[in-house]
Design an enzyme around this catalytic site. Structure first.
Site, PDB file in Angstrom:
ATOM      1  N   SER A 160       0.854  -1.187   0.000  1.00  0.00           N
ATOM      2  CA  SER A 160       0.000   0.000   0.000  1.00  0.00           C
ATOM      3  C   SER A 160       0.889   1.236   0.000  1.00  0.00           C
ATOM      4  O   SER A 160       1.662   1.445  -0.935  1.00  0.00           O
ATOM      5  CB  SER A 160      -0.953  -0.020   1.199  1.00  0.00           C
ATOM      6  OG  SER A 160      -1.838   1.075   1.154  1.00  0.00           O
ATOM      7  N   THR A 161       0.841   2.049   1.049  1.00  0.00           N
ATOM      8  CA  THR A 161       1.590   3.299   1.094  1.00  0.00           C
ATOM      9  C   THR A 161       3.086   3.055   0.917  1.00  0.00           C
ATOM     10  O   THR A 161       3.688   2.290   1.652  1.00  0.00           O
ATOM     11  CB  THR A 161       1.352   4.009   2.443  1.00  0.00           C
ATOM     12  OG1 THR A 161      -0.050   4.060   2.697  1.00  0.00           O
ATOM     13  CG2 THR A 161       1.925   5.405   2.448  1.00  0.00           C
ATOM     14  N   HIS A 189      -2.587  -1.142  -3.480  1.00  0.00           N
ATOM     15  CA  HIS A 189      -3.734  -0.255  -3.290  1.00  0.00           C
ATOM     16  C   HIS A 189      -3.604   0.963  -4.198  1.00  0.00           C
ATOM     17  O   HIS A 189      -2.770   1.843  -3.960  1.00  0.00           O
ATOM     18  CB  HIS A 189      -3.832   0.197  -1.835  1.00  0.00           C
ATOM     19  CG  HIS A 189      -4.144  -0.911  -0.882  1.00  0.00           C
ATOM     20  ND1 HIS A 189      -3.918  -0.818   0.470  1.00  0.00           N
ATOM     21  CD2 HIS A 189      -4.677  -2.142  -1.080  1.00  0.00           C
ATOM     22  CE1 HIS A 189      -4.294  -1.941   1.065  1.00  0.00           C
ATOM     23  NE2 HIS A 189      -4.752  -2.762   0.133  1.00  0.00           N
ATOM     24  N   MET A 282       0.103   1.159   4.797  1.00  0.00           N
ATOM     25  CA  MET A 282      -0.664   1.634   5.931  1.00  0.00           C
ATOM     26  C   MET A 282      -1.819   0.672   6.210  1.00  0.00           C
ATOM     27  O   MET A 282      -2.384   0.092   5.297  1.00  0.00           O
ATOM     28  CB  MET A 282      -1.195   3.023   5.582  1.00  0.00           C
ATOM     29  CG  MET A 282      -1.936   3.753   6.667  1.00  0.00           C
ATOM     30  SD  MET A 282      -2.189   5.483   6.180  1.00  0.00           S
ATOM     31  CE  MET A 282      -3.140   5.287   4.672  1.00  0.00           C
ATOM     32  N   ASP A 285      -4.469  -4.482   6.043  1.00  0.00           N
ATOM     33  CA  ASP A 285      -4.905  -5.357   4.954  1.00  0.00           C
ATOM     34  C   ASP A 285      -3.820  -6.401   4.688  1.00  0.00           C
ATOM     35  O   ASP A 285      -2.639  -6.075   4.565  1.00  0.00           O
ATOM     36  CB  ASP A 285      -5.171  -4.532   3.698  1.00  0.00           C
ATOM     37  CG  ASP A 285      -5.780  -5.371   2.579  1.00  0.00           C
ATOM     38  OD1 ASP A 285      -6.488  -6.354   2.895  1.00  0.00           O
ATOM     39  OD2 ASP A 285      -5.552  -5.043   1.397  1.00  0.00           O
TER      40      ASP A 285
END
Length: 346
Positions: A160-161, A189, A282, A285
């Site tokens: 993600s991030t 993401h 972040m 998940d």
């Protein structure tokens, strides 16, 4: 520090951020050139950087801002177009921490609220000040059983991030001989459009076929499938084939695509023959899916805290003792090669 040529956008951001405890706006600028003149004196921890600006745009300003304020985290913002997706990914490759999608219309109240929430959440995360929901779970620890029963038949990766840059580095470090023997499915993401452009960027680095996942397509060695934005990507077995299952099921952990969906499907289809990698990101998940993979005997490798932009997703898995290895980013590709040769690089 907020950098945007739109006075209205700056005013909105300043108002939102001033209402947030622990966040101070130390400067604002209408172009990249003005930001460069202010950045040393303002000394920000985070720069919110618009891409489309006159005089000096975000892409041009980014490397100069990073050089002028070493260690600053840059969050790029842009509306969702293919051109802006291209520019945003170039920014991520050149050192930006993450991006946020601007609403296409300021009259869309729901979109504005979502934009505000994501902006604040990501500022806190990349500044290292966000509350970690897994902190109470204790320090990271490795899985009790670290033996690997079988050579991986599929590589599944979640991020993600900070993930696009980490993913590009990881894929670029994997030898062509490994990619030729191993199907790869990636969940990053990202919104629609971004994932298609991201697949193109990965293809240029990997030297193998990379494309967005398509429902019903068979996974095969030598192809990297990227979950399309706005849709989940899972796996199903049909006879001797493993097929991609791309669908619009409800968001999981507020995410679609979700790493959990991919990991749970990989556990069901491949069992211990799946190999999972969790990069910077972040939130949590992937944690539920990692439990399924661990129960099936599949090894899980997570990126370490030092090299992660945000140690949310990998940290949650490490703290629960599900990770076979917790490694710096540049040691993950050698570890994958070790698994392919029948032994993990711990």
């Amino acid at each position: 520090m907020v950098v945007d040529d739109s006075a209205v956008a700056r005013a909105l951001a300043l108002r939102w951020l001033s209402e947030e405890p622990g966040i101070d706006v130390v400067a604002e600028a209408e172009t990249g050139r003005v930001a460069l003149a202010l950045v040393a004196r303002a000394d920000p921890d985070v720069i919110v950087l618009d891409l489309d600006m006159p005089d000096m745009d975000g892409l041009t300003a980014l490397p100069e801002l990073l050089a002028a304020r070493p260690g600053v985290a840059v969050l790029v913002v842009s509306t969702l177009t293919r051109r802006n997706a291209e520019i945003s990914l170039h920014c991520l490759a050149r050192g930006a921490a993450d991006y946020v999608q601007k609403p296409s219309s300021r009259g869309d109240a729901e979109a504005l609220v979502a934009f505000r929430n994501e902006l604040v959440e990501k500022i806190r995360a990349i500044a290292g000040r966000g509350a970690n929901p897994d902190a109470a779970a204790g320090p990271p620890r490795l899985a009790a059983s670290r033996s690997v029963a079988t050579r991986p038949a599929c590589l599944v990766v979640g991020a993600s991030t900070g993930g696009p840059r980490a993913m590009m580095r990881l894929i670029g470090q994997l030898p062509a001989s490994v990619l030729a023997r191993l199907p790869v499915v990636v969940v990053q993401h990202m919104p629609p459009i971004f994932t298609a452009v991201f697949a193109e960027h990965l293809a240029a680095i990997a030297g193998c076929e990379v494309r967005e996942a398509r429902d019903g397509e068979a996974v095969r060695p030598g192809v990297i499938h990227v979950a399309p934005g706005g849709l989940h990507t899972g796996l199903v077995r049909r006879g001797a084939d493993v097929l991609l299952h791309v669908h619009d099921g409800p968001p999981t952990n507020v995410c679609r695509p979700s790493v959990n969906v991919l990991f749970e499907a990989a556990a069901a289809v491949y069992g211990g023959a799946a190999l999972a990698i969790v990069l910077t990101g972040m939130g949590r998940d992937g944690l539920v899916g990692a439990r399924s993979l661990a129960a099936a005997g599949a090894p899980i490798v997570v990126q370490d805290e030092v090299t992660s932009i945000v140690w949310g997703m990998p940290g949650a898995i490490a703290r629960e003792g599900l990770a076979h290895a917790i490694l710096p980013l540049d040691r993950i590709a050698p570890a994958i090669c070790g698994f392919m040769e029948g032994g993990a690089d711990d």
